[in-house]
Design an enzyme around this catalytic site. Sequence first.
Site, PDB file in Angstrom:
ATOM      1  N   ASN A  10       1.022  -1.207  -0.221  1.00  0.00           N
ATOM      2  CA  ASN A  10       0.061   0.067   0.004  1.00  0.00           C
ATOM      3  C   ASN A  10       0.811   1.133  -0.039  1.00  0.00           C
ATOM      4  OD1 ASN A  10      -1.762   2.163   0.574  1.00  0.00           O
ATOM      5  ND2 ASN A  10      -2.484   1.453   2.828  1.00  0.00           N
ATOM      6  N   LYS A  12       0.254   4.282  -0.153  1.00  0.00           N
ATOM      7  CA  LYS A  12      -0.408   5.612   0.303  1.00  0.00           C
ATOM      8  C   LYS A  12      -0.091   6.548  -0.702  1.00  0.00           C
ATOM      9  CE  LYS A  12       0.019   3.287   4.715  1.00  0.00           C
ATOM     10  NZ  LYS A  12       0.235   3.479   6.019  1.00  0.00           N
ATOM     11  N   HIS A  98      -9.442   1.493   5.016  1.00  0.00           N
ATOM     12  CA  HIS A  98      -8.130   1.703   5.703  1.00  0.00           C
ATOM     13  C   HIS A  98      -8.269   2.662   6.703  1.00  0.00           C
ATOM     14  CE1 HIS A  98      -4.033   2.818   6.445  1.00  0.00           C
ATOM     15  NE2 HIS A  98      -3.821   1.768   5.898  1.00  0.00           N
ATOM     16  N   GLU A 100      -6.516   5.004   7.877  1.00  0.00           N
ATOM     17  CA  GLU A 100      -6.286   6.435   7.514  1.00  0.00           C
ATOM     18  C   GLU A 100      -7.551   7.056   7.051  1.00  0.00           C
ATOM     19  OE1 GLU A 100      -2.609   5.842   5.500  1.00  0.00           O
ATOM     20  OE2 GLU A 100      -1.650   5.181   7.497  1.00  0.00           O
ATOM     21  N   GLU A 170      -5.499  -4.693  10.544  1.00  0.00           N
ATOM     22  CA  GLU A 170      -4.496  -3.806  10.695  1.00  0.00           C
ATOM     23  C   GLU A 170      -4.603  -3.003  12.045  1.00  0.00           C
ATOM     24  OE1 GLU A 170      -2.380  -2.478   6.756  1.00  0.00           O
ATOM     25  OE2 GLU A 170      -4.227  -1.421   7.259  1.00  0.00           O
ATOM     26  N   GLY A 176       2.696   2.273  10.655  1.00  0.00           N
ATOM     27  CA  GLY A 176       3.649   3.269  10.584  1.00  0.00           C
ATOM     28  C   GLY A 176       4.200   3.610  11.889  1.00  0.00           C
ATOM     29  N   SER A 216       3.311  -2.092  10.210  1.00  0.00           N
ATOM     30  CA  SER A 216       4.787  -2.383  10.518  1.00  0.00           C
ATOM     31  C   SER A 216       5.563  -3.812  10.160  1.00  0.00           C
ATOM     32  CB  SER A 216       5.102  -1.923  12.072  1.00  0.00           C
ATOM     33  OG  SER A 216       4.890  -0.658  12.332  1.00  0.00           O
TER      34      SER A 216
HETATM   35  P1  PGA Z   1       2.901   0.374   7.747  1.00  0.00           P
HETATM   36  O1  PGA Z   1       1.469   0.500   6.998  1.00  0.00           O
HETATM   37  O2  PGA Z   1       3.400  -1.160   6.998  1.00  0.00           O
HETATM   38  O3  PGA Z   1       3.438   1.467   7.252  1.00  0.00           O
HETATM   39  O4  PGA Z   1       2.766  -0.009   9.040  1.00  0.00           O
HETATM   40  C1  PGA Z   1       0.452  -0.667   6.892  1.00  0.00           C
HETATM   41  C2  PGA Z   1      -0.742  -0.070   6.042  1.00  0.00           C
HETATM   42  O5  PGA Z   1      -0.984   1.087   6.480  1.00  0.00           O
HETATM   43  O6  PGA Z   1      -1.438  -0.734   5.461  1.00  0.00           O
END
Ligand code: PGA
Length: 253
Positions: A10, A12, A98, A100, A170, A176, A216
């Site tokens: 992903n 982003k 997601h 976010e 998640e 992140g 992560s």
């Molecule tokens: P990350 O994000 O691997 O940077 O923690 C995962 C995601 O948001 O799908």
Amino acid sequence: MERRKIIAGNWKMHKTIGEAIQFIDSLIPLIPMVRGAKSEIWIAPAFTAIAAAAKKAEGSSVRIGAQNMSDVDEGAFTGEISAKMLKEAGAQFVILGHSERRSHFNETDEHIHHKIKRALSENIPAILCIGESESERESGRTQEILSRQLAIALAGFSPNELSSLIVAYEPVWAIGTGKSATAEMAQETHKAIRFQMEQLTSAQIAASLPILYGGSVKPANIKSLLEMPDIDGALIGGASLDVSSFSEMVLQG
Ligand code: PGA
């Protein structure tokens, strides 16, 4: 039972068209397709790079998808992008719900339900993301939160309609932050998700449902996560942006 394994990136709001093309160009020779990479490789670039990335990935085992999608077919919805537009650009899947999108753009479970409905009616496979916040986990509400997210997003669909669905667990506190869930913690949660999916669909569909872990994931921890019986792949943000770390994870998958 043998389930599909998916390693999904992903991106982003990262990578221009040029950067996306360069990434796919470098990735393809690194994938031992002919020797049969075990996991499917999915990448969700920004909307603007989908068409170019899909064209670059043509003929390879890399599938390109989108990070979001409107729940509406077409109309006066400034700034939105429809399923038909995404498919025309070459998107073969879409990430929905997601965290976010939920936290920065106020997407609710009900809204996500409508997006899933649109994805199903347009035959575009969806990755439904669910996850609890840190305070929800600390107060022992993880299962309650995940159950609610699944129940509302998937309300009213027939088991068969949901046979193309993919779920990504998640935990919000792991996204992140560098703080991944342990493999054991993720396994326990994935098992509970599969159990609930069995109630919502059927034993057979739940048993074949890919449940990805996200938060992560990196080359150093992907193997232990994927060794767990109910973890069928990963949804990777930060560590998917670098072609060598992404391909390393694909090869471990
Ligand atoms: P990350 O994000 O691997 O940077 O923690 C995962 C995601 O948001 O799908």
